[in-house]
Design an enzyme around this catalytic site. Structure first.
Site, PDB file in Angstrom:
ATOM      1  N   HIS A  20      47.265  38.566  23.350  1.00  0.00           N
ATOM      2  CA  HIS A  20      47.653  37.242  23.838  1.00  0.00           C
ATOM      3  C   HIS A  20      49.014  36.802  23.315  1.00  0.00           C
ATOM      4  O   HIS A  20      49.431  35.654  23.571  1.00  0.00           O
ATOM      5  CB  HIS A  20      46.567  36.208  23.489  1.00  0.00           C
ATOM      6  CG  HIS A  20      45.315  36.419  24.276  1.00  0.00           C
ATOM      7  ND1 HIS A  20      44.295  37.234  23.848  1.00  0.00           N
ATOM      8  CD2 HIS A  20      44.950  35.973  25.512  1.00  0.00           C
ATOM      9  CE1 HIS A  20      43.347  37.258  24.765  1.00  0.00           C
ATOM     10  NE2 HIS A  20      43.711  36.507  25.780  1.00  0.00           N
TER      11      HIS A  20
ATOM     12  N   TYR B  59      46.265  25.313  29.343  1.00  0.00           N
ATOM     13  CA  TYR B  59      45.457  26.353  28.725  1.00  0.00           C
ATOM     14  C   TYR B  59      44.481  25.696  27.763  1.00  0.00           C
ATOM     15  O   TYR B  59      44.834  24.758  27.052  1.00  0.00           O
ATOM     16  CB  TYR B  59      46.353  27.316  27.940  1.00  0.00           C
ATOM     17  CG  TYR B  59      47.228  28.189  28.798  1.00  0.00           C
ATOM     18  CD1 TYR B  59      46.727  28.803  29.939  1.00  0.00           C
ATOM     19  CD2 TYR B  59      48.552  28.410  28.461  1.00  0.00           C
ATOM     20  CE1 TYR B  59      47.528  29.615  30.721  1.00  0.00           C
ATOM     21  CE2 TYR B  59      49.366  29.224  29.235  1.00  0.00           C
ATOM     22  CZ  TYR B  59      48.847  29.823  30.369  1.00  0.00           C
ATOM     23  OH  TYR B  59      49.639  30.615  31.129  1.00  0.00           O
TER      24      TYR B  59
ATOM     25  N   ASN C  88      40.141  31.807  34.837  1.00  0.00           N
ATOM     26  CA  ASN C  88      41.591  31.825  34.711  1.00  0.00           C
ATOM     27  C   ASN C  88      42.134  31.936  36.136  1.00  0.00           C
ATOM     28  O   ASN C  88      41.417  32.379  37.032  1.00  0.00           O
ATOM     29  CB  ASN C  88      42.012  33.029  33.862  1.00  0.00           C
ATOM     30  CG  ASN C  88      43.494  33.008  33.587  1.00  0.00           C
ATOM     31  OD1 ASN C  88      44.103  31.949  33.448  1.00  0.00           O
ATOM     32  ND2 ASN C  88      44.101  34.190  33.532  1.00  0.00           N
TER      33      ASN C  88
ATOM     34  N   TYR D  43      55.167  31.669  33.198  1.00  0.00           N
ATOM     35  CA  TYR D  43      54.352  32.784  32.714  1.00  0.00           C
ATOM     36  C   TYR D  43      53.422  33.300  33.812  1.00  0.00           C
ATOM     37  O   TYR D  43      53.201  34.502  33.951  1.00  0.00           O
ATOM     38  CB  TYR D  43      53.543  32.350  31.483  1.00  0.00           C
ATOM     39  CG  TYR D  43      52.679  33.469  30.962  1.00  0.00           C
ATOM     40  CD1 TYR D  43      53.241  34.562  30.308  1.00  0.00           C
ATOM     41  CD2 TYR D  43      51.301  33.466  31.168  1.00  0.00           C
ATOM     42  CE1 TYR D  43      52.465  35.610  29.867  1.00  0.00           C
ATOM     43  CE2 TYR D  43      50.515  34.502  30.730  1.00  0.00           C
ATOM     44  CZ  TYR D  43      51.094  35.568  30.079  1.00  0.00           C
ATOM     45  OH  TYR D  43      50.320  36.607  29.662  1.00  0.00           O
TER      46      TYR D  43
ATOM     47  N   ARG E 138      34.453  32.010  31.272  1.00  0.00           N
ATOM     48  CA  ARG E 138      35.565  31.098  31.502  1.00  0.00           C
ATOM     49  C   ARG E 138      36.250  31.490  32.803  1.00  0.00           C
ATOM     50  O   ARG E 138      35.971  32.566  33.337  1.00  0.00           O
ATOM     51  CB  ARG E 138      36.567  31.105  30.342  1.00  0.00           C
ATOM     52  CG  ARG E 138      37.267  32.436  30.154  1.00  0.00           C
ATOM     53  CD  ARG E 138      38.190  32.415  28.943  1.00  0.00           C
ATOM     54  NE  ARG E 138      39.306  31.494  29.117  1.00  0.00           N
ATOM     55  CZ  ARG E 138      40.491  31.819  29.618  1.00  0.00           C
ATOM     56  NH1 ARG E 138      40.743  33.062  30.008  1.00  0.00           N
ATOM     57  NH2 ARG E 138      41.441  30.926  29.725  1.00  0.00           N
TER      58      ARG E 138
HETATM   59  C1  HEM Z   1      37.662  32.645  25.095  1.00  0.00           C
HETATM   60  C2  HEM Z   1      38.318  33.755  25.299  1.00  0.00           C
HETATM   61  C3  HEM Z   1      39.715  33.839  25.903  1.00  0.00           C
HETATM   62  C4  HEM Z   1      40.651  32.865  26.140  1.00  0.00           C
HETATM   63  C5  HEM Z   1      40.558  31.367  25.866  1.00  0.00           C
HETATM   64  C6  HEM Z   1      41.798  33.526  26.739  1.00  0.00           C
HETATM   65  C7  HEM Z   1      42.947  32.900  27.158  1.00  0.00           C
HETATM   66  C8  HEM Z   1      43.976  33.485  27.855  1.00  0.00           C
HETATM   67  C9  HEM Z   1      45.063  32.794  28.494  1.00  0.00           C
HETATM   68  C10 HEM Z   1      45.258  31.276  28.475  1.00  0.00           C
HETATM   69  C11 HEM Z   1      45.846  33.699  29.106  1.00  0.00           C
HETATM   70  C12 HEM Z   1      47.079  33.415  29.970  1.00  0.00           C
HETATM   71  C13 HEM Z   1      46.612  33.540  31.404  1.00  0.00           C
HETATM   72  C14 HEM Z   1      47.530  33.051  32.510  1.00  0.00           C
HETATM   73  O1  HEM Z   1      48.358  32.181  32.355  1.00  0.00           O
HETATM   74  O2  HEM Z   1      47.335  33.531  33.647  1.00  0.00           O
HETATM   75  C15 HEM Z   1      45.272  35.004  28.834  1.00  0.00           C
HETATM   76  C16 HEM Z   1      45.788  36.179  29.272  1.00  0.00           C
HETATM   77  C17 HEM Z   1      45.231  37.413  28.983  1.00  0.00           C
HETATM   78  N1  HEM Z   1      44.025  37.636  28.354  1.00  0.00           N
HETATM   79 FE1  HEM Z   1      42.816  36.276  27.554  1.00  0.00          FE
HETATM   80  N2  HEM Z   1      41.516  34.871  26.849  1.00  0.00           N
HETATM   81  C18 HEM Z   1      40.274  35.091  26.339  1.00  0.00           C
HETATM   82  C19 HEM Z   1      39.617  36.298  26.255  1.00  0.00           C
HETATM   83  C20 HEM Z   1      40.211  37.501  26.488  1.00  0.00           C
HETATM   84  C21 HEM Z   1      39.638  38.765  26.141  1.00  0.00           C
HETATM   85  C22 HEM Z   1      38.283  38.997  25.451  1.00  0.00           C
HETATM   86  C23 HEM Z   1      40.510  39.714  26.536  1.00  0.00           C
HETATM   87  C24 HEM Z   1      40.265  41.181  26.373  1.00  0.00           C
HETATM   88  C25 HEM Z   1      41.127  42.058  26.076  1.00  0.00           C
HETATM   89  C26 HEM Z   1      41.650  39.039  27.147  1.00  0.00           C
HETATM   90  C27 HEM Z   1      42.764  39.639  27.710  1.00  0.00           C
HETATM   91  C28 HEM Z   1      43.828  39.000  28.273  1.00  0.00           C
HETATM   92  C29 HEM Z   1      44.949  39.675  28.887  1.00  0.00           C
HETATM   93  C30 HEM Z   1      45.121  41.186  29.015  1.00  0.00           C
HETATM   94  C31 HEM Z   1      45.840  38.686  29.329  1.00  0.00           C
HETATM   95  C32 HEM Z   1      47.196  38.913  30.004  1.00  0.00           C
HETATM   96  C33 HEM Z   1      48.217  38.999  28.903  1.00  0.00           C
HETATM   97  C34 HEM Z   1      49.573  39.475  29.385  1.00  0.00           C
HETATM   98  O3  HEM Z   1      50.222  38.756  30.153  1.00  0.00           O
HETATM   99  O4  HEM Z   1      49.975  40.573  28.973  1.00  0.00           O
HETATM  100  N3  HEM Z   1      41.428  37.683  27.092  1.00  0.00           N
HETATM  101  N4  HEM Z   1      44.123  34.840  28.082  1.00  0.00           N
END
Ligand code: HEM
Length: 344
Positions: A184, A25, A216, A308, A214
């Site tokens: 997160h 990550y 994912n 995860y 980005r």
């Molecule tokens: C630079 C911005 C961001 C970074 C570095 C980031 C990073 C991450 C990472 C590393 C994960 C785990 C994903 C996986 O292993 O598949 C994640 C999950 C998630 N991110 Fe972000 N994210 C960002 C922005 C956002 C934003 C703006 C939202 C808006 C709400 C968001 C919503 C989520 C959600 C809903 C999950 C799934 C969480 C769960 O398992 O319940 N992310 N994100």
């Protein structure tokens, strides 16, 4: 000499997310609209575009929304952000497809023409009656992206509205009203390693006219786009079946999200767009560099990240399959060698 096979569009434009042989990550953000060359083609030239799944995915979204209206949350205090979102989405689509889509402004009146969907609307910003729809709902009927809107207040970002029909194992209805940091909370490592605090600081400073993106990734058992928490019983068991049925492994999908992070100009809200791309392992095998790289990444992936993402149990069968893909492998390998040689 026979000509090299044509690389299918969905392979050529697939955003293969592994520039390195290992995956961790990270706050992996980069400016939007930067084309990326891959072993099979290119992605990322446009912030939003429509691909060959456009009509089908939008029809699917309409069905999902009709069956479960909780996939969209629109809030009166986010109306300005929803209009910003609509105008941004239509403008970006028109920029990517000028021959089919036009957004024209004449004073206060916008004209949107989308020939791919046979749509034409005249509307005024802030006037849902003139649009004939909620602006967020209408944006979601024109772009393949899922949409989340975050409001910035008290030095935090709060998810306050959105339209999400293609979530990968999460739920908009559950996350709505939470802060970026709370959302997160369940992600392993990212808090101690500073990934999420850094992303948070970055987002708080994000400027209009400087969109970022980005990627994912995860894996899924079939090409089903709707893998939200709400429908787990419909897609969860297929993942388990893939563990015991070697014939199902080639149909496993590498699921990649291209996520855009945008400061909206009028409302000041953050728009988070998620576009989901799926590629079966069978298709991945046609690009030898990708098959090799994916195997390297999977082999090295730390257990907590694999857990995860729900890929821990898939790791051994997938690695086995990538190394010995079974019947048809020889012809696929021949095909893929020519595909890799052909110009893109
Ligand atoms: C630079 C911005 C961001 C970074 C570095 C980031 C990073 C991450 C990472 C590393 C994960 C785990 C994903 C996986 O292993 O598949 C994640 C999950 C998630 N991110 Fe972000 N994210 C960002 C922005 C956002 C934003 C703006 C939202 C808006 C709400 C968001 C919503 C989520 C959600 C809903 C999950 C799934 C969480 C769960 O398992 O319940 N992310 N994100």
């Amino acid at each position: 000499m026979s000509s090299p096979p044509v690389i299918p569009d969905r392979v050529a434009r697939f955003p293969f997310p592994f520039p390195e042989a290992h995956y961790r990550y990270s706050t992996n953000v980069e400016p939007a609209r930067t084309p990326v060359r891959t072993a099979a083609g290119e992605w990322g030239r446009w912030l939003i575009d429509a691909d060959d799944g456009y009509r089908d995915e939008l029809a699917l979204r309409a069905q999902i929304l009709a069956a479960d209206p909780s996939r969209m949350v629109s809030a009166p205090h986010m109306a300005d952000a929803a209009w910003d979102t609509l105008l941004l989405c239509l403008g970006e689509l028109a920029a990517a497809h000028p021959e089919e889509m036009v957004l024209h402004r004449d004073g206060a009146v916008y004209r949107w023409c989308n020939r791919r969907l046979d749509e034409e609307r005249h509307f005024r910003r802030g006037d849902a009656d003139s649009l004939g729809a909620d602006p967020l709902a209408y944006a979601g009927s024109q772009v393949q992206e899922d949409i989340v809107l975050l409001e910035q207040r008290e030095g935090e970002l709060w998810a306050e509205a959105g339209l999400v029909t293609f979530a990968a194992d999460w739920s908009l209805a559950f996350d709505i009203g939470m802060t970026f940091l709370e959302i997160h909370g369940p992600v392993p490592r990212v808090h101690v390693e500073g990934v999420i605090p850094r992303a948070h600081a970055f987002l708080l400073r994000l400027q209009p006219d400087a969109p970022y993106r980005r990627t994912n990734w995860t894996m899924s058992a079939d090409p089903r786009l709707d893998q939200s928490t709400e429908t787990y019983p419909e897609w969860g068991p297929a993942r388990e079946r893939a563990l015991v049925d070697p014939a199902a492994v080639g149909q496993l999908q590498l699921r990649v999200e291209v996520q855009h992070l945008i400061r909206l100009p009028t409302s000041g809200a953050i728009l988070f767009l998620i576009r989901t791309h799926l590629l079966s392992l069978e298709a991945l095998m046609t690009v030898p560099e990708w098959a090799r790289r994916f195997a390297e990444v999977l082999r090295e992936l730390p257990a907590d990240i694999a857990d995860y993402k729900g890929v821990a149990g898939l790791r051994a069968p997938v690695l086995g399959w990538l190394e010995h893909p079974g019947p048809g492998a020889a012809s696929r390998e021949r095909q893929s060698r020519s595909a890799a040689r052909s110009p893109t």
